[in-house]
Design a protein around this motif. Structure first.
Motif, mmCIF file in Angstrom:
data_model
loop_
_atom_site.group_PDB
_atom_site.id
_atom_site.type_symbol
_atom_site.label_atom_id
_atom_site.label_comp_id
_atom_site.label_asym_id
_atom_site.label_seq_id
_atom_site.Cartn_x
_atom_site.Cartn_y
_atom_site.Cartn_z
ATOM 1 N N GLU A 214 -33.713 -38.450 -48.787
ATOM 2 C CA GLU A 214 -32.690 -38.088 -49.202
ATOM 3 C C GLU A 214 -33.743 -36.810 -51.225
ATOM 4 N N ARG A 217 -35.356 -34.274 -50.674
ATOM 5 C CA ARG A 217 -35.487 -33.716 -50.256
ATOM 6 C C ARG A 217 -34.439 -32.616 -51.265
ATOM 7 N N VAL A 223 -38.827 -31.392 -46.221
ATOM 8 C CA VAL A 223 -38.669 -32.532 -45.675
ATOM 9 C C VAL A 223 -39.765 -32.321 -44.433
#
Length: 330
Positions: A214, A217, A223
């Motif tokens: 995360e 990203r 990703v």
């Protein structure tokens, strides 16, 4: 005014602890290699012969090439159980293509190229399931692990295919300066991917995804595309490993080509110090892990220890390697 402690402090301490641990782990891998070399030199008959070196390199090259791809996948926080089945698919495609094309030069070119393309397609399928469908990697790759070898057996009606073309056999049986060709290919790939992981944005993105997908990203890392690309690379390397095995054996048997290679590749990655939790990729460490496994196997078999016992010893080594990786985090 009192401030709330930030969560980064313990995380940074943990990261530093893991860094120190893995630094010690690399030293331990090198020391283990030296110790095993000494034991083989003293106790294993004919170990110091140049021919024995070539045999050991032959036996470990294809597994190491596959393990390089496994290192990248594990660095993203994933796993690939299908590499052995991909090897089987590539292995049966090579003789099928060659034997059904009249022009031998074109047949040889296609027998080398199309299996690699098939490996890329297998990797694309795995990557799509993981990155787009968001299946757990162990489940996503288990599908092709099961179906892939079945596909290889269907293509050949379950029968082995002799394949003794001189040009193709050079990949597995050829030598330069007395050392097998696949050993040079293994060394080239080790250098390329070591530099790739350290010196390119894509290589750093792979490790960033494994550390925190995360956060990667939010930092602008694509990703999903990166994960798919990693599985494609792994598929190509697995297919290359399959071609080497078939070339070396002069036979493509869908039931044996690549059998249990996924376990040996994961073992090499774990023993080499790459965290199975993701976030780092120690390509040279993977080579050391594969070398340690090969030296143990050579020592045990060379001293008349049953092969089954050698497999048990390798399993225990994997258990210890994984335990030592997890222990600093507890």
């Amino acid at each position: 005014m009192a401030t709330t402690p930030t969560p980064q402090a313990p995380a940074s301490r943990l990261k530093g602890s893991r860094g120190l641990w893995h630094s010690r782990g690399r030293t331990g891998s090198l020391l283990a290699c030296i110790l095993l070399l000494l034991l083989n030199c003293i106790f294993t008959p004919n170990f110091l012969r140049f021919q024995t070196l070539g045999i050991n390199l032959q036996q470990m090259s294809s597994t190491t090439i596959v393990a390089i791809g496994m290192t990248l996948v594990i660095a993203t926080g994933g796993i690939d159980l299908s590499v052995g089945s991909v090897m089987a698919i590539a292995g049966v495609l090579a003789p099928l293509l060659f034997l059904h094309i009249a022009n031998p030069v074109l047949g040889l070119a296609l027998a080398l190229f199309l299996p690699l393309l098939a490996g890329a397609a297998c990797g694309l399928f795995n990557g799509w399931l993981v990155a787009r469908i968001q299946l757990q990697p162990i489940i996503a790759t288990l599908i092709l692990f099961t179906a892939g070898r079945g596909i290889a057996q269907v293509l050949t009606n379950g029968a082995g295919q002799p394949f003794t073309n001189a040009g193709f056999s050079w990949l597995g049986k050829g030598s330069l300066l007395g050392l097998p060709v696949q050993a040079y290919l293994m060394a080239l790939l080790l250098v390329v991917f070591s530099l790739f992981m350290r010196g390119t944005r894509f290589g750093r993105s792979i490790q960033a995804i494994g550390g925190n997908a995360e956060a990667a990203r939010l930092a602008g890392v694509p990703v999903a595309r990166t994960r798919i690309a990693v599985y494609v690379i792994t598929g190509v390397l697995a297919a290359l490993g399959g071609l080497i095995v078939v070339s070396l054996n002069s036979n493509s048997d869908p039931s044996t080509v690549g059998l249990n290679v996924e376990l040996n590749a994961i073992a090499a990655v774990a023993i080499g110090g790459t965290s199975l939790l993701g976030g780092e990729a120690r390509v040279f460490g993977t080579f050391l892990g594969a070398l340690i496994t090969q030296l143990i196997y050579t020592f045990l078999v060379g001293n008349n220890v049953p092969q089954a016992t050698a497999l048990v010893v390798n399993a225990l080594i994997i258990l210890v390697a994984v335990y030592l990786q997890i222990r600093p985090q507890s």
